[in-house]
Design an enzyme around this catalytic site. Structure first.
Site, mmCIF file in Angstrom:
data_model
loop_
_atom_site.group_PDB
_atom_site.id
_atom_site.type_symbol
_atom_site.label_atom_id
_atom_site.label_comp_id
_atom_site.label_asym_id
_atom_site.label_seq_id
_atom_site.Cartn_x
_atom_site.Cartn_y
_atom_site.Cartn_z
ATOM 1 N N PRO A 109 0.761 -1.240 0.000
ATOM 2 C CA PRO A 109 0.000 0.000 0.000
ATOM 3 C C PRO A 109 0.797 1.299 0.000
ATOM 4 C CG PRO A 109 0.041 -0.928 2.221
ATOM 5 C CD PRO A 109 0.968 -1.708 1.385
ATOM 6 N N GLU A 110 1.058 1.883 -1.154
ATOM 7 C CA GLU A 110 1.385 3.310 -1.205
ATOM 8 C C GLU A 110 0.122 3.976 -1.749
ATOM 9 O OE1 GLU A 110 5.278 4.585 -2.443
ATOM 10 O OE2 GLU A 110 6.194 2.694 -1.858
ATOM 11 N N ARG B 219 14.139 3.721 7.219
ATOM 12 C CA ARG B 219 13.840 2.797 6.121
ATOM 13 C C ARG B 219 15.042 2.727 5.210
ATOM 14 N NH1 ARG B 219 8.386 2.950 5.282
ATOM 15 N NH2 ARG B 219 8.635 0.904 4.330
#
Length: 266
Positions: free
Chosen positions: A2-3, A255
């Site tokens: 999910p972006e 990240r």
DNA sequence: GCTGCATGATGAA
DNA sequence: TCATCCTGCAGCA
């Protein structure tokens, strides 16, 4: 998965399946049992998305707010639906369609004031470009206020809503920016370029139902390998598509990020 | 069969 | 900065 493009797709799909219909809701896993009971049998009036957030409006019930987080997933079924896995948080269904939600970070019923607070802390969504508050100028103003590296700013949903780890790496490559450059030191032309590219790439992601940043869509057979669809994401130690130099990886804002030191020099 | 990682975000330290 | 939430699956034995 999910972006922002994926969330946008879920919104339009769920709109198509359930809007203006009375929807059955259950929570096989049980953690959303009370909420499911509250919306069970209600008519779905609308589905909205902003960045990675989804809002489902019902007749005579609070708004369902869903955020998938890192591993949340929706699966939808038209004619035949398998039994939901025991971990399924929410099942929405009609006679003709069924959707299973598993692993979301957020699945809750909220009042309008809570939705206002959520939206207030989100930056502009490139997929809503043109509507109120979602424009290049707002994005530019948000960047100007931050000294954090641009690679951190693009993940901050208060700066721009809907980008994730793949889009941030790809956008910085395509705009030739070193991920470490402080956000407020980027000149205005570049800032406009980042916004325009975000709009373009997210729309393309919606069209292809996948994040594709290379110029030509590769043949179907090789699309399973995500690295064939992008320039730098997860391509460490592979040659840069543009200059042939080595793609590097490091950690930024918690990240992993990939970039080409030659194409993205300061 | 098991391990570790993943396109996210939060709250505590 | 780190642990935590929580699920699915690629990669490995």
């Amino acid at each position: 998965m999910p972006e922002g493009h994926a969330i946008h797709l879920y919104a339009s799909e769920h709109r198509k399946l359930f809007e203006q219909q009375s929807v059955t809701a259950t929570s096989p896993q049980g953690r959303f049992a009370a909420g499911a009971a509250r919306i069970n049998g209600r008519t779905l009036l609308a589905v909205d998305s902003h960045g990675k957030h989804l809002f489902y409006r019902w007749r005579r019930a609070e708004t369902l707010h869903v955020h998938l987080g890192l591993y949340g997933k929706f699966r939808s079924f038209r004619s035949y639906a398998p039994a939901p896995t025991p971990a399924t948080r929410l099942v929405l269904s009609t006679d003709t369609a069924e959707v299973h939600l598993a692993g979301p970070t957020v699945c809750e019923l909220i009042e309008p004031s809570a939705e206002d607070r959520i939206r207030a802390r989100l930056g502009p969504d490139p997929l809503q470009a043109g509507s109120a508050g979602s424009d290049a100028a707002t994005f530019a103003a948000n960047l100007r206020r931050r000294r954090i590296p641009i690679g951190a700013a693009l993940l901050d949903q208060a700066v721009i809503a809907g980008l994730g780890n793949i889009y941030r790496a790809e956008i910085l490559f395509l705009t030739g920016l070193d991920p470490q450059i402080p956000a407020n030191e980027i000149d205005q032309d570049k800032v406009a370029e980042i916004w325009d590219l975000s709009v373009k790439l997210l729309r393309r992601g919606v069209r292809h139902r996948a994040i594709v940043t290379v110029k030509r869509m590769p043949p179907r057979a090789s699309r399973r390998d995500r690295r064939k669809l992008v320039h730098v994401y997860q391509r460490d130690r592979l040659p840069c598509r543009r200059c042939g130099g080595q793609i590097m990886a490091t950690e930024l804002a918690g990240r992993r990020i990939w970039w080409c030191p030659a194409c993205q020099a300061r």
